[in-house]
Scaffold this motif. Structure first.
Motif, mmCIF file in Angstrom:
data_model
loop_
_atom_site.group_PDB
_atom_site.id
_atom_site.type_symbol
_atom_site.label_atom_id
_atom_site.label_comp_id
_atom_site.label_asym_id
_atom_site.label_seq_id
_atom_site.Cartn_x
_atom_site.Cartn_y
_atom_site.Cartn_z
ATOM 1 N N GLU A 1 0.982 7.691 -5.992
ATOM 2 C CA GLU A 1 -0.177 8.454 -6.464
ATOM 3 C C GLU A 1 -0.200 9.879 -5.910
ATOM 4 O O GLU A 1 -0.895 10.740 -6.429
ATOM 5 C CB GLU A 1 -1.477 7.755 -6.028
ATOM 6 N N ASN A 2 0.507 10.069 -4.783
ATOM 7 C CA ASN A 2 0.442 11.377 -4.138
ATOM 8 C C ASN A 2 1.743 12.163 -4.213
ATOM 9 O O ASN A 2 2.060 12.972 -3.332
ATOM 10 C CB ASN A 2 0.000 11.222 -2.676
ATOM 11 N N TYR B 1 2.390 2.436 -3.465
ATOM 12 C CA TYR B 1 1.474 2.929 -4.494
ATOM 13 C C TYR B 1 0.768 4.205 -4.068
ATOM 14 O O TYR B 1 0.500 5.099 -4.879
ATOM 15 C CB TYR B 1 0.525 1.819 -4.982
ATOM 16 N N ILE B 2 0.514 4.326 -2.759
ATOM 17 C CA ILE B 2 -0.111 5.570 -2.282
ATOM 18 C C ILE B 2 0.866 6.736 -2.414
ATOM 19 O O ILE B 2 0.503 7.828 -2.858
ATOM 20 C CB ILE B 2 -0.583 5.411 -0.826
ATOM 21 N N GLU C 1 2.509 5.618 -10.812
ATOM 22 C CA GLU C 1 1.137 5.879 -10.350
ATOM 23 C C GLU C 1 0.173 4.769 -10.737
ATOM 24 O O GLU C 1 -0.975 5.022 -11.087
ATOM 25 C CB GLU C 1 0.653 7.214 -10.931
ATOM 26 N N SER C 2 0.641 3.520 -10.677
ATOM 27 C CA SER C 2 -0.235 2.434 -11.158
ATOM 28 C C SER C 2 -1.261 1.962 -10.137
ATOM 29 O O SER C 2 -1.988 1.015 -10.394
ATOM 30 C CB SER C 2 0.570 1.229 -11.593
ATOM 31 N N GLY C 3 -1.293 2.549 -8.950
ATOM 32 C CA GLY C 3 -2.322 2.191 -7.970
ATOM 33 C C GLY C 3 -2.105 0.809 -7.381
ATOM 34 O O GLY C 3 -0.996 0.273 -7.394
ATOM 35 N N PRO C 4 -3.185 0.202 -6.870
ATOM 36 C CA PRO C 4 -3.079 -1.069 -6.156
ATOM 37 C C PRO C 4 -2.457 -2.194 -6.991
ATOM 38 O O PRO C 4 -1.975 -3.175 -6.438
ATOM 39 C CB PRO C 4 -4.537 -1.429 -5.831
ATOM 40 N N ASP C 5 -2.445 -2.033 -8.311
ATOM 41 C CA ASP C 5 -1.862 -3.072 -9.161
ATOM 42 C C ASP C 5 -0.336 -3.051 -9.147
ATOM 43 O O ASP C 5 0.295 -3.944 -9.693
ATOM 44 C CB ASP C 5 -2.292 -2.878 -10.625
ATOM 45 N N ARG D 1 0.799 -1.219 0.000
ATOM 46 C CA ARG D 1 0.000 0.000 0.000
ATOM 47 C C ARG D 1 0.842 1.283 0.000
ATOM 48 O O ARG D 1 0.566 2.202 -0.764
ATOM 49 C CB ARG D 1 -0.922 -0.035 1.223
#
Ligand code: PFF
Length: 453
Positions: free
Chosen positions: A42-43, A38-39, A286-290, A35
């Motif tokens: 994204e941020n 990826y968080i 920034e691929s997120g949970p993947d 987590r």
């Protein structure tokens, strides 16, 4: 001041290292390795990291120390602890809420933990080799659409956690985390070194460490605080339960700092292991949970020695997840054994059956039976949302309020200093944080979780 009485009949952690291994084991998990990167990705990376660190120090540490103090002073489970400190009051509801959160988190967490086992097998059988990005995505969707594989792994994961918890505190949780946690640190260091020696690694490190505050939005701040809670395992009585097994001679303040430090270090190391590799192979951070299940296998497929690094990575992820699920399971087991007076074996089986049932429903709700949903949100999403965004912040809020205003000062000081054994110069700062800063900040996250700010 007299020595604090230590229960002789209750199981406990046998050593200081055991306390740290078990508690850091709870804290370090999918939250750090799956987590956090990826968080952060994204941020905006670096700036997010700084805000996260501030929250760990100003809010995470005081909540953690509060839970330890409540647990150790009462030597009870999350429900029994409040009953003992404030009999006849409604405070026990905080414990009940924690036990409910434990069921929910364990259910959805075991689903993702199950995926790590599938990916461990994929890595071992060299399935990423020679696959292009489309092939890697296909591997993921094929696995998800299987009617039985995700379920099997979830059930297996719940069973392994149960196996450890049945063995007890010293001979189960402590024994395994003392082996697994140092292994985890070694593995993540090896992965980090491999990653930063890749060509163009500096781009990944820059992304993680060079703050660019223009990328920070109001939502990033709230996300950072939520992540700090989830990552430190605070807000639901897990650390009340573990605290109840800490011997009176241990220094709670020092343990809190060590665990929070270890948890943060592993999250940063996970970032160091992941981002340079992601940049080196031209993949978006920034691929997120993947990121872990689709992006990283791509990296491994292209990397020299990728076979071993994939194997190491998914093993690391499974270990990290296991040392967390056992702590969540122990919250429920401690409650069942102490409040319902049933044996540890029966309590663990009973709790695990409940978690497995909920976990299977969660897993099905993601892909194969989307009808398992309420108002258009699948069960997995509902449990994750309710537990992380409502139960943890509300629990954390009441825990600090309790320690700040309802825990007798003399008792609290005696607990934190282990009956004058240790100096607690930090006490006034701690009180300031639990009285004002922590509850205010937590209230903000909670209201945001409900969409009110
Ligand atoms: N801290 C764990 C992680 O970062 O993966 C997750 C977790 C464990 C949350 C235990 C809550 C808890 F009580």
């Amino acid at each position: 001041m007299a020595q604090l009485p230590q229960s002789t009949t209750r199981d406990s952690f046998g050593s200081r290292f055991g306390v740290i291994a078990a508690t850091a084991g709870s804290a370090v998990g999918l939250g750090n390795i799956w987590r956090f990167p990826y968080i952060a990705g994204e941020n905006g990376g670096g700036a997010f990291l700084i805000i996260y660190l501030v929250f760990i120090v100003l809010i995470g540490l005081p909540v953690m120390l509060s839970e330890f103090a409540i647990g150790r002073s009462t030597q009870r489970n999350a429900f029994g602890a409040f009953r003992k400190l404030k009999p006849g009051s409604k405070w026990f509801l905080v414990g009940i809420m924690g036990i409910a959160a434990a069921f929910m988190i364990n259910a959805f967490y075991s689903v993702i933990a199950g995926w790590t086992l599938e990916y461990l097998v994929k890595a071992a059988s060299n399935q990423f080799r020679g696959t292009d990005p489309q092939g890697v995505s296909l591997l993921f969707s094929e696995f998800q659409s299987s009617s039985w594989r995700p379920l099997m792994w979830t059930l297996l994961f719940v069973s392994i956690s149960a196996f450890v918890v049945i063995a007890g505190i010293k001979k189960g949780i402590e024994k395994y985390t003392k082996i697994l946690m140092p292994l985890l640190v070694i593995l993540i260091l090896i992965l980090g070194v491999r990653s930063i020696t890749l060509p163009n690694a500096s781009q990944g490190l820059q992304f993680l460490f060079q703050p660019d505050f223009s990328k920070i939005q109001a939502s990033s701040i709230i996300v950072a605080l939520g992540q700090a809670f989830f990552s430190l395992s605070v807000g639901m009585g897990t650390l009340i339960t573990y605290g109840s097994y800490i011997q009176k001679k241990e220094n709670l303040g020092a343990s809190t700092v060590s665990v929070a430090f270890a948890d943060t270090l592993i999250a940063v190391l996970a970032g160091v292991a992941i981002f340079p590799a992601v940049f080196a192979f031209g993949i978006s951070p920034e691929s997120g949970p993947d990121l872990v299940f689709i992006t990283l296998p791509n990296v491994f497929a292209q990397m020299k020695g990728g076979y071993f690094f994939a194997l190491m990575f998914f093993f690391l992820l499974s270990v990290a997840a296991l040392t967390s699920t056992i702590s969540i399971l122990e919250v429920v087991v401690a409650y069942f054994t102490e409040e319902m007076k049933i044996s540890r074996l029966k309590a663990t089986i009973l709790a695990s059956i409940g978690i497995a049932f909920l976990g299977v429903l969660c897993s099905l709700s993601l892909y194969n039976v989307p009808e398992i949903s309420i108002a258009g949100v699948n069960l997995f999403g509902i449990l994750e949302y309710t537990a992380s965004n409502i139960l943890l912040p509300v629990g954390g809020f009441f825990i600090v309020i309790f320690v700040a205003w309802f825990f007798k000062g003399k008792l609290l000081k005696a607990e934190l200093s282990s009956g004058s054994r240790f100096k607690i110069k930090y006490y006034p700062y701690f009180m300031f944080l639990v009285r004002y800063i922590a509850p205010l900040a937590i209230a903000l996250v909670f209201l945001n979780g409900l969409g009110l700010v």
